[in-house]
Design an enzyme around this catalytic site. Structure first.
Site, PDB file in Angstrom:
ATOM      1  N   ASP A 279      -8.724  26.392  12.686  1.00 33.88           N
ATOM      2  CA  ASP A 279      -7.623  27.228  12.216  1.00 33.88           C
ATOM      3  C   ASP A 279      -7.927  27.708  10.813  1.00 33.88           C
ATOM      4  O   ASP A 279      -8.858  27.233  10.171  1.00 33.88           O
ATOM      5  CB  ASP A 279      -6.312  26.422  12.240  1.00 33.88           C
ATOM      6  CG  ASP A 279      -5.076  27.302  12.314  1.00 33.88           C
ATOM      7  OD1 ASP A 279      -5.194  28.551  12.278  1.00 33.88           O
ATOM      8  OD2 ASP A 279      -3.974  26.745  12.400  1.00 33.88           O
TER       9      ASP A 279
ATOM     10  N   GLU B 159       0.879  23.502  13.866  1.00 37.86           N
ATOM     11  CA  GLU B 159      -0.501  23.475  13.385  1.00 37.86           C
ATOM     12  C   GLU B 159      -0.880  22.076  12.897  1.00 37.86           C
ATOM     13  O   GLU B 159      -1.989  21.607  13.142  1.00 37.86           O
ATOM     14  CB  GLU B 159      -0.697  24.494  12.267  1.00 37.86           C
ATOM     15  CG  GLU B 159      -0.633  25.931  12.746  1.00 37.86           C
ATOM     16  CD  GLU B 159      -0.637  26.946  11.616  1.00 37.86           C
ATOM     17  OE1 GLU B 159      -0.463  26.569  10.437  1.00 37.86           O
ATOM     18  OE2 GLU B 159      -0.816  28.140  11.912  1.00 37.86           O
TER      19      GLU B 159
END
Length: 151
Positions: free
Chosen positions: A18, A40
């Site tokens: 990410d 996340e």
């Protein structure tokens, strides 16, 4: 990678990749400019390796506000009062129904601030990611990529 066993489950992951909004020399990150930092962080924590990919302009000498927050709607006014320097975002709710805001106060010590935010009733999650979650940071510098090992 293990298969998902149902709605909302998150198995162990071999790797997660990410981006980040800011990366400090210590490896601490600010993530969540897009308001998905709770999910996340869950994905990063489930991964054996979490690799962050950023452009060189995301590298900072010191983390700076804003730090994204996901807050419970119930008791929101009291949560905001406890947090102090916070601004609500005029954006849709998080994928899990949380109110999105930004902590706008100083970040003198990311670890201390992360602990304070996590201990505040009404804070679902914050966008400070500790270096202990990060395995490597891939930094795009001009036409090349530099790999930096963190943990």
């Amino acid at each position: 990678m293990e298969s998902f066993s149902g709605e909302g489950s998150l198995p162990r992951l071999d790797i997660a990749i990410d981006g980040a909004d800011q990366v400090a020399p210590s490896g601490w990150l600010v993530k969540g400019g897009g308001a998905a930092h709770t999910r996340e962080k869950s994905v990063a924590a489930a991964a054996d390796r979490f690799v962050v990919i950023v452009s060189s302009d995301k590298l900072v000498d010191r983390l700076a506000p804003p730090v994204p927050l996901e807050l419970l709607e119930f008791g929101l006014a009291a949560t905001l009062r406890r947090l102090g320097s916070v601004r609500l975002r005029d954006v849709p709710r998080s994928p899990d129904g949380g109110v999105i805001a930004d902590y706008t106060g100083e970040i003198d010590d990311p670890q201390e601030l992360a602990a304070r935010l996590s201990a505040t009733v009404g804070v679902v999650e914050h966008g400070l990611f500790p270096a202990t979650l990060v395995s490597e940071i891939a930094v795009a510098v001009d036409e090349r990529v530099e790999l930096r090992r963190v943990s």
